[in-house]
Write a protein that holds these residues in place. Structure first.
Motif, PDB file in Angstrom:
ATOM      1  N   VAL A  56       0.845  -1.197   0.000  1.00  0.00           N
ATOM      2  CA  VAL A  56       0.000   0.000   0.000  1.00  0.00           C
ATOM      3  C   VAL A  56       0.880   1.246   0.000  1.00  0.00           C
ATOM      4  O   VAL A  56       1.831   1.353   0.778  1.00  0.00           O
ATOM      5  N   ASP A  57       0.570   2.175  -0.867  1.00  0.00           N
ATOM      6  CA  ASP A  57       1.285   3.449  -0.941  1.00  0.00           C
ATOM      7  C   ASP A  57       1.136   4.212   0.379  1.00  0.00           C
ATOM      8  O   ASP A  57       0.049   4.211   0.964  1.00  0.00           O
TER       9      ASP A  57
ATOM     10  N   PHE B  64      -1.924   6.308   0.885  1.00  0.00           N
ATOM     11  CA  PHE B  64      -3.236   5.710   1.157  1.00  0.00           C
ATOM     12  C   PHE B  64      -3.401   5.353   2.636  1.00  0.00           C
ATOM     13  O   PHE B  64      -4.459   4.904   3.055  1.00  0.00           O
TER      14      PHE B  64
ATOM     15  N   ASN C 178       0.931   5.366  -8.809  1.00  0.00           N
ATOM     16  CA  ASN C 178       0.830   4.527  -7.605  1.00  0.00           C
ATOM     17  C   ASN C 178       1.684   3.261  -7.727  1.00  0.00           C
ATOM     18  O   ASN C 178       2.086   2.869  -8.830  1.00  0.00           O
TER      19      ASN C 178
ATOM     20  N   TYR D 256      -4.790  -4.010  -0.963  1.00  0.00           N
ATOM     21  CA  TYR D 256      -4.227  -2.898  -1.732  1.00  0.00           C
ATOM     22  C   TYR D 256      -5.343  -2.127  -2.443  1.00  0.00           C
ATOM     23  O   TYR D 256      -5.377  -0.889  -2.445  1.00  0.00           O
TER      24      TYR D 256
ATOM     25  N   SER E 125      -6.477   1.769  -2.286  1.00  0.00           N
ATOM     26  CA  SER E 125      -6.301   2.683  -3.418  1.00  0.00           C
ATOM     27  C   SER E 125      -7.635   3.183  -3.971  1.00  0.00           C
ATOM     28  O   SER E 125      -7.751   4.352  -4.344  1.00  0.00           O
TER      29      SER E 125
END
Lengths: 129, 129, 129, 129, 129, 129
Positions: E123-124, E127, F31, F80, F84
């Protein structure tokens, strides 16, 4: 209920996709899947071009790809897809013994996936490298 | 939380399974999956013997079987299984290009499975033979 | 990211639900699940009242219900739910041997579900009566 | 399409499994599931022996195991398995009220699994012990 | 097999729910879903009241809610639910172009969900805020 | 473990996709999802072009599409994707109340999908027209 769109009733845009499917696969007609997707010509075209690109022999041959497609469809319980990709895999060379092994592996993976979930097994350090 | 059972702390029954895994796979230690399943020696033994039988090369080779296992694990979203079977498939010979194609096929199958569901596509007569 | 809503910061509406959870379950605080759902007091209240009604001992006792809840959560791969319902089932009396059997049955069901899908087994007449 | 393999047409290897199923379950014939799996005698035998071991009364009784099997099958949407395990659970003693509660718990678990996913609820410290 | 419970044969408790469904939705009869759930009047009532509360126009209008319901049902492969919520969404205003886009988004999400799983994408940071 | 491919290290082919993503979405960087897919430039390009086509406002606006994407991701339990697409939906205008309703509908659909499966509800004649 939606109805299939036959070639005779299809727009030029849809016919172009049908023609490419028939030529690429060397078949006289397209499957129901495409005849229903034809209600949305944009999705029909995108899906066909994606499937064509993805299923083209590359690092994996056509048979291996079809068996993976079948394993996923069986896992998801998609009746139409199980029927069509069993046929496609057979056409690509899957014999009875291969089919049996695809099923056995698919079944076992679905079982151990849940055992790993339920026992909350942490990923081994070796797999994180 | 359950904890892994290491060889040194394992019963003779569990050690026998660990020994067979290590010998069959030619590895110095077993993965976490087995160390957690070891809390239930009956399930440990049955699962290992089933996996050994199913994953043995037969009509399909070990690599093809591992890629199918991976595709199912990705479809189910089992994090542990994705990590361990990516490693197992690589060990069996899956290179970067093959991995990429397994992912592409798995993704596409998951997409078209839902398109077939949503358009309620009836099975073609040809697939019922 | 949403943050949990603690009792001290909760509205009267949310506190009323927290109070009922604490009283019904005889616990000093509510789990994170409820503290996150509290961002939507209407869903918090409906979900709690539904869970309370469904999980109350009836034709099935609390332990059996919690083990079913766990089996479903393991099948879906919901990490939070596996953790919380393993704890809830243990509190209701699930011992190690029972946990192991819940896992074994859940794994086996996930396997045979796919074998039945893949072999396209038609329902026996006896099951349609 | 695969066809069921009836006892009269089965190999000695397959008949041995059918005989054991009939004896263990005290039934005059085996279900379609086994008649289709019989196309792969190795998987037939392994699956039957695994199911027999897993479903044998142990820490959990036969009825509880069948209800868990049903809950998993309903979650996965396996039509054949829902039909066969509803029948098996009824035979093991599941009455109407119990069936209704299995369904209610299964439905609720599927709902809250997604609420926990969507709200990204972190596991409580208490569940990590 | 369970059979549907028609209004004429229903208890007062069940009739009260049927009456509320018919009045709320302005329909002459209830769907099969409710006629089967009626075997468990408690679940019938709880489910109806939950569905009524959840599907009532709020921050989202009825059409948007029905399209989300359909997307979930397609993802899960629930045949009954796909049929009934396609009908419900159409009644709420979903036209052919909208249906096609719901299907396209649902298909794409199912594909990229698996690509994210398989590539084990972290996960970025953005986020997690 | 695969690592993300940053712009500075990307091939011209990958940079062209990154550039189009950044321009289309008006963002300074792509991303992680794209940075991992970049290991397979063919899948990167096909997936981006498909996502771009599918998510473009059409019969449905961008917000509705993102909420459907989120509902599917929550149903599949893709961590994820939930992170996002929650972010993407918020950016497209989803406020707290809308998020809460997407969750409520998604949860309820997952519940009733299983009730319909378990009660084996036949499709109403009206839905087959």
């Amino acid at each position: 209920m939606p109805q299939p769109i036959e070639y005779a009733d299809a727009s030029a845009q849809v016919r172009a996709v049908y023609d490419d499917i028939k030529k690429t696969r060397n078949v006289p007609d397209v499957n129901n899947f495409w005849k229903y997707l034809a209600h949305d010509p944009v999705t029909l075209k995108r899906t066909w071009e994606s499937v064509k690109e993805v299923m083209m022999p590359g690092a994996l041959d056509a048979l291996t790809k079809e068996m993976i497609y079948l394993a996923v469809s069986v896992t998801n319980g998609c009746g139409y897809c199980i029927a069509s990709h069993t046929a496609a895999a057979r056409k690509a060379g899957m014999n009875e013994a291969m089919f049996a092994e695809v099923m056995a592996v698919t079944g076992m993976a679905n079982e151990t996936n849940r055992l790993a979930n339920g026992y909350r097994v942490p990923v081994d350090d070796a797999f994180l490298k």
